[in-house]
Scaffold this motif. Sequence first.
Motif, short mmCIF file in Angstrom:
data_model
loop_
_atom_site.label_atom_id
_atom_site.label_comp_id
_atom_site.label_asym_id
_atom_site.label_seq_id
_atom_site.Cartn_x
_atom_site.Cartn_y
_atom_site.Cartn_z
N CYS A 164 0.84 -1.20 0.00
CA CYS A 164 0.00 0.00 0.00
C CYS A 164 0.88 1.25 0.00
O CYS A 164 1.81 1.36 0.80
CB CYS A 164 -0.89 -0.02 1.24
SG CYS A 164 -1.98 1.41 1.38
N SER A 189 0.66 4.11 1.28
CA SER A 189 0.11 5.03 2.29
C SER A 189 1.06 6.18 2.59
O SER A 189 0.63 7.28 2.93
CB SER A 189 -0.20 4.29 3.59
OG SER A 189 1.00 3.90 4.24
N TYR A 238 -3.71 1.69 8.91
CA TYR A 238 -3.92 2.31 7.61
C TYR A 238 -5.12 3.24 7.64
O TYR A 238 -5.14 4.26 6.96
CB TYR A 238 -4.08 1.27 6.50
CG TYR A 238 -2.79 0.66 6.02
CD1 TYR A 238 -1.70 1.44 5.65
CD2 TYR A 238 -2.66 -0.72 5.92
CE1 TYR A 238 -0.53 0.87 5.20
CE2 TYR A 238 -1.48 -1.30 5.46
CZ TYR A 238 -0.42 -0.50 5.11
OH TYR A 238 0.75 -1.06 4.66
N TYR A 291 -3.90 6.50 8.94
CA TYR A 291 -3.14 7.19 7.91
C TYR A 291 -4.08 7.86 6.92
O TYR A 291 -3.84 8.98 6.46
CB TYR A 291 -2.23 6.23 7.14
CG TYR A 291 -1.17 5.54 7.94
CD1 TYR A 291 -0.78 5.98 9.20
CD2 TYR A 291 -0.52 4.43 7.42
CE1 TYR A 291 0.21 5.32 9.92
CE2 TYR A 291 0.47 3.77 8.13
CZ TYR A 291 0.83 4.22 9.38
OH TYR A 291 1.81 3.57 10.07
#
Length: 144
Positions: free
Chosen positions: A68, A70, A125, A128
């Motif tokens: 990911c 992120s 996540y 985030y």
Amino acid sequence: MAPVHLPWAAVRLADLLTQLAYGLSGGRVGGKQAGYSMLLLHTTGRKTGKTRTHTLLYVRDGEHFIVCGSNNGQSHHPAWYHNLQAQPHARIQAGRASYEVVAERAGPEEYERLWNLLLKSRPQYNEYRKRTAREFPIVILKPV
């Protein structure tokens, strides 16, 4: 308990230490951190053409490795993501195994399923995601 927000320098230091541990141990050390599966992603720099290495959390989806972008909730995509857009062929090391991979951004039809798979591994996540308006790219690393 409130989420911990690490300074960028601490994140970068952890990345470099993991790369060092991976290299010195031949992949025996560094593949797991705080219970998370970590891989080394080796991309080609889109501006320099040099190999760039980053430590990333990943989950498996069958034979694929899912990562990911992120960037710890920063407002911009990580450099490794831009490198993969320019050159999707890369190399990864997951533990003691290395793979040549082709990177592909998850499309809308698979994004939600893969996002939920990532959240099972790292619920942070969601924290985030609250820090930025951008959509985090989910990248599928497919061994070739």
